[in-house]
Enzyme design. Structure first.
Site, mmCIF file in Angstrom:
data_model
loop_
_atom_site.group_PDB
_atom_site.id
_atom_site.type_symbol
_atom_site.label_atom_id
_atom_site.label_comp_id
_atom_site.label_asym_id
_atom_site.label_seq_id
_atom_site.Cartn_x
_atom_site.Cartn_y
_atom_site.Cartn_z
ATOM 1 N N ASP A 89 53.846 48.204 30.936
ATOM 2 C CA ASP A 89 52.619 47.705 31.552
ATOM 3 C C ASP A 89 51.854 48.929 32.069
ATOM 4 O O ASP A 89 52.303 49.613 32.990
ATOM 5 C CB ASP A 89 52.950 46.728 32.689
ATOM 6 C CG ASP A 89 51.700 46.017 33.203
ATOM 7 O OD1 ASP A 89 50.605 46.612 33.131
ATOM 8 O OD2 ASP A 89 51.815 44.878 33.685
ATOM 9 N N TYR A 125 40.079 46.585 34.097
ATOM 10 C CA TYR A 125 39.152 46.495 35.240
ATOM 11 C C TYR A 125 39.538 47.406 36.390
ATOM 12 O O TYR A 125 38.893 47.416 37.419
ATOM 13 C CB TYR A 125 38.978 45.047 35.715
ATOM 14 C CG TYR A 125 40.261 44.271 36.002
ATOM 15 C CD1 TYR A 125 40.959 44.476 37.178
ATOM 16 C CD2 TYR A 125 40.731 43.321 35.101
ATOM 17 C CE1 TYR A 125 42.109 43.763 37.438
ATOM 18 C CE2 TYR A 125 41.883 42.603 35.352
ATOM 19 C CZ TYR A 125 42.563 42.820 36.526
ATOM 20 O OH TYR A 125 43.708 42.103 36.790
ATOM 21 N N LYS A 126 40.614 48.180 36.225
ATOM 22 C CA LYS A 126 41.019 49.108 37.288
ATOM 23 C C LYS A 126 40.380 50.473 37.023
ATOM 24 O O LYS A 126 39.172 50.601 37.128
ATOM 25 C CB LYS A 126 42.535 49.136 37.364
ATOM 26 C CG LYS A 126 43.060 47.784 37.854
ATOM 27 C CD LYS A 126 44.537 47.576 37.728
ATOM 28 C CE LYS A 126 44.881 46.189 38.265
ATOM 29 N NZ LYS A 126 46.177 45.703 37.811
ATOM 30 N N ARG A 167 47.040 50.861 50.513
ATOM 31 C CA ARG A 167 46.960 51.610 49.250
ATOM 32 C C ARG A 167 45.627 52.332 49.169
ATOM 33 O O ARG A 167 44.568 51.732 49.365
ATOM 34 C CB ARG A 167 47.043 50.664 48.045
ATOM 35 C CG ARG A 167 48.432 50.255 47.665
ATOM 36 C CD ARG A 167 48.440 49.629 46.287
ATOM 37 N NE ARG A 167 47.328 48.695 46.057
ATOM 38 C CZ ARG A 167 47.158 48.031 44.926
ATOM 39 N NH1 ARG A 167 47.985 48.224 43.912
ATOM 40 N NH2 ARG A 167 46.151 47.183 44.780
#
Ligand code: PLP
Length: 426
Positions: free
Chosen positions: A207, A232-233, A386
């Site tokens: 992944d 989309y990251k 994060r």
């Protein structure tokens, strides 16, 4: 102890010599907020906004069905070939479409079918829970013939390659791992794990969601056969943008898609009664590609390709290395602890730090009580903050400002102004 103004000055100097700095201006409203969540939803490239406006007015609005042949039908292949360049694969080894979870389902199903004599599926505790759900659902639909083994992580930060090595055996059908872990950013050495799997006749599905666009990924030369990933990251493809899957050329003819539908048919516009699959990566297509959201991926890919993954990794390490310095000097003494690997070779492009008041600190960063710029990280239970460092648009000055703000919030107990009710999306 280094004074905070020293860090800001150092940051400004580092930004001056940053070769990738021109890319920042290619994003929408970059000065409005200090955005450190590009690992969850990337920023909007100006070119994507222009493209989508043109898409609406001209392609869809004016050309209507004619736009399929003029613009749309070849776009998935062209976009897939650009993703291929970013992950070290051949253009005909990538399919773009559907979500990461659906693509993982398709590949995991195909591997279990191929490995029908084996009963073990392995993952680790660092993996993204949706991946577990997909595997659990597959096991359920196969009437519980398989067993999912989730290898623990002693510190919740890093994987234990030795125990992985011991657990992979001739019963292991499939190993599903995140190349870069969503929470701690731990990064696997893909070559080593692929070799372990190959020795046991097993397959790894990587992944790549938190890896693609943030670290150099070399699927072909690392001996990888299967992967899925998100756009989309770090790829800045837009909310819910279509994901991708990778199957090595060598394995393509042996695998079947679990969803038989017309876009995976050899000749969809013959409208035959019987399904005849394509004999290439396109066999993993199902229905009509979502053209609006697919089109929006391409400008972001062009920016990454222009910048180059090696340069992006250098910048990413410069940003995160700089953060680590401030962390050790200012944040650790205030009760923050590191929830990411210390060694940069074992880390992707985000860093997680912990603090007992992590959630309220996040809130204080995102909605400051004064008129300072919002700082946007994200929060992962139970107490992880994060901080995503997207090398295309983040600056060292942003990193310094964010870290100093975190110190200020704790030093002056500003988090007490916020409640700890969680929002739907964190
Ligand atoms: C973001 C992410 C996903 C996203 O899955 P979707 O099905 O596209 O929502 C999957 N896996 C990992 C590791 C992720 O970080």
């Amino acid at each position: 102890m280094t004074h905070s103004t020293d860090f800001l000055q150092r940051a400004a100097a580092l930004d001056k010599t940053d070769k990738l700095s021109p890319f920042r201006q290619k994003f929408f409203a970059v000065e409005d907020v200090i955005y450190l969540d590009g690992n969850s939803l990337g920023r909007l490239p100006l070119a994507s906004r222009d493209l989508i406006n043109e898409f609406l007015d001209f392609q869809w609005g004016t050309r209507l069905i004619r736009a399929w042949n003029e613009h749309w039908i070849d776009a998935p292949g062209r976009i897939a070939s650009k993703i291929a360049r970013l992950v070290g694969a051949q253009p005909d080894e990538i399919f773009v479409g559907d979500s990461t979870s659906v693509n993982l389902y398709k590949l995991a199903f195909a591997v279990l079918r191929l490995q029908h004599k084996r009963s073990k599926i392995m993952s680790d505790a660092l993996n993204f829970p949706s991946d577990f759900y997909v595997l659990q659902g597959l096991i359920d639909s196969w009437n519980g013939r398989h067993q999912l083994i989730i290898l623990p992580s002693a510190d919740g930060i890093s994987a234990d390659i030795e125990s992985l090595n011991k657990s992979i055996d001739s019963e292991t059908a499939l190993i599903c791992l995140s190349h870069v872990a969503f929470k701690s950013a731990y990064m696997y050495d893909m070559v080593i794990v692929n070799q372990l799997a190959e020795k046991a006749g097993s397959y790894v599905i990587w992944d790549l969601s938190h890896a693609v666009g943030s670290v150099p990924v070399t699927l072909n030369s690392s001996g990888a056969h299967l992967a899925v990933g998100c756009t989309y990251k770090y790829l800045n493809g837009g909310p819910g943008a279509p994901a991708f899957l990778y199957v090595s050329k060598q394995l393509q003819s042996e695998l079947q898609s679990s969803i038989w539908a017309w876009f995976g048919h050899a000749e969809p516009f013959k409208f035959e009664t019987e399904f005849r699959p394509r004999n290439d990566i396109g066999k993993f297509a199902a229905g009509t590609p979502p053209m609006l959201s697919l089109a929006a991926i391409e400008p972001g890919l062009d920016l990454l390709l222009e910048a180059g993954m090696l340069e992006l990794r250098d910048k990413s390490l410069s940003l995160s290395g700089f953060f680590m310095e401030i962390f050790h000097s200012l944040l650790q003494p205030l009760g923050f602890s590191l929830a990411s690997p210390l060694r940069e070779a074992e880390r992707g492009s985000h860093i997680a730090v912990r603090h007992p008041e992590g959630y309220r600190i996040c809130k204080a960063l995102i909605t400051p009580s004064t008129n300072e710029k919002p700082v946007i990280p994200d929060f992962r239970r139970p107490d992880n903050i994060r901080l995503g460092f997207a090398p295309l648009y983040n600056t060292h000055s942003e990193v310094a400002e964010a870290a100093l703000r975190m110190a200020d919030i704790v030093k002056n107990k500003l988090y007490l102004l916020y409640d700890s009710n969680e929002q739907k999306v964190t």
